[in-house]
Design a protein around this motif. Structure first.
Motif, PDB file in Angstrom:
ATOM      1  N   PRO A  26      -2.369 -10.218   0.895  1.00  0.00           N
ATOM      2  CA  PRO A  26      -1.762  -9.505   2.020  1.00  0.00           C
ATOM      3  C   PRO A  26      -1.930  -7.989   1.925  1.00  0.00           C
ATOM      4  O   PRO A  26      -2.002  -7.424   0.841  1.00  0.00           O
ATOM      5  N   VAL A  27      -2.001  -7.358   3.079  1.00  0.00           N
ATOM      6  CA  VAL A  27      -2.005  -5.899   3.179  1.00  0.00           C
ATOM      7  C   VAL A  27      -0.686  -5.521   3.837  1.00  0.00           C
ATOM      8  O   VAL A  27      -0.342  -6.034   4.901  1.00  0.00           O
ATOM      9  N   PHE A  28       0.059  -4.672   3.186  1.00  0.00           N
ATOM     10  CA  PHE A  28       1.363  -4.249   3.688  1.00  0.00           C
ATOM     11  C   PHE A  28       1.192  -3.016   4.558  1.00  0.00           C
ATOM     12  O   PHE A  28       0.561  -2.040   4.140  1.00  0.00           O
ATOM     13  N   ILE A  29       1.766  -3.061   5.758  1.00  0.00           N
ATOM     14  CA  ILE A  29       1.662  -1.956   6.712  1.00  0.00           C
ATOM     15  C   ILE A  29       3.023  -1.277   6.810  1.00  0.00           C
ATOM     16  O   ILE A  29       4.047  -1.948   6.993  1.00  0.00           O
ATOM     17  N   THR A  30       3.004   0.052   6.668  1.00  0.00           N
ATOM     18  CA  THR A  30       4.253   0.813   6.752  1.00  0.00           C
ATOM     19  C   THR A  30       4.328   1.577   8.064  1.00  0.00           C
ATOM     20  O   THR A  30       3.315   1.927   8.664  1.00  0.00           O
ATOM     21  N   LYS A  31       5.552   1.806   8.494  1.00  0.00           N
ATOM     22  CA  LYS A  31       5.817   2.600   9.690  1.00  0.00           C
ATOM     23  C   LYS A  31       6.913   3.588   9.310  1.00  0.00           C
ATOM     24  O   LYS A  31       7.994   3.181   8.873  1.00  0.00           O
ATOM     25  N   ASN A  32       6.617   4.863   9.431  1.00  0.00           N
ATOM     26  CA  ASN A  32       7.548   5.928   9.032  1.00  0.00           C
ATOM     27  C   ASN A  32       7.994   5.785   7.575  1.00  0.00           C
ATOM     28  O   ASN A  32       9.142   6.021   7.232  1.00  0.00           O
ATOM     29  N   GLY A  33       7.073   5.326   6.733  1.00  0.00           N
ATOM     30  CA  GLY A  33       7.352   5.219   5.309  1.00  0.00           C
ATOM     31  C   GLY A  33       8.065   3.953   4.874  1.00  0.00           C
ATOM     32  O   GLY A  33       8.340   3.771   3.693  1.00  0.00           O
TER      33      GLY A  33
END
Length: 88
Positions: A26-33
């Motif tokens: 899996p690739v983890f995607i962050t939003k605003n950290g």
């Protein structure tokens, strides 16, 4: 080590797709950290589902054993499976 990318990287779909297929994790995607999404290749997802199904089957068998479920001798069980699936 897990791959962590900002949500803005999703604009480059080809790069993210290649990354998912190359790493098979899996690739983890962050939003605003903060963590927001997880994406992975279909192959990695199907492998995850197969592992989950096996884990559930093992947990179910262990639960049956804990309440006094029947035990089957391994050689007898394998012989029954061979007769069922390989004899015609």
């Amino acid at each position: 080590m897990p791959q962590i990318r900002p949500i803005t990287d999703l604009r480059n779909t080809s790069e993210i797709s290649e990354l998912c297929h190359a790493r098979q994790e899996p690739v983890f995607i962050t939003k605003n950290g903060y963590g927001d999404l997880v994406i992975m290749s279909i192959e990695a997802y199907e492998e995850l589902l197969d592992t989950l199904a096996a884990d559930r089957a093992i947990a179910e068998a262990e639960a049956q054993l804990a309440v006094g479920g029947p035990l089957i001798d391994a050689q007898e069980g394998l012989a029954a499976l061979r007769r069922k699936h390989f004899s015609r």
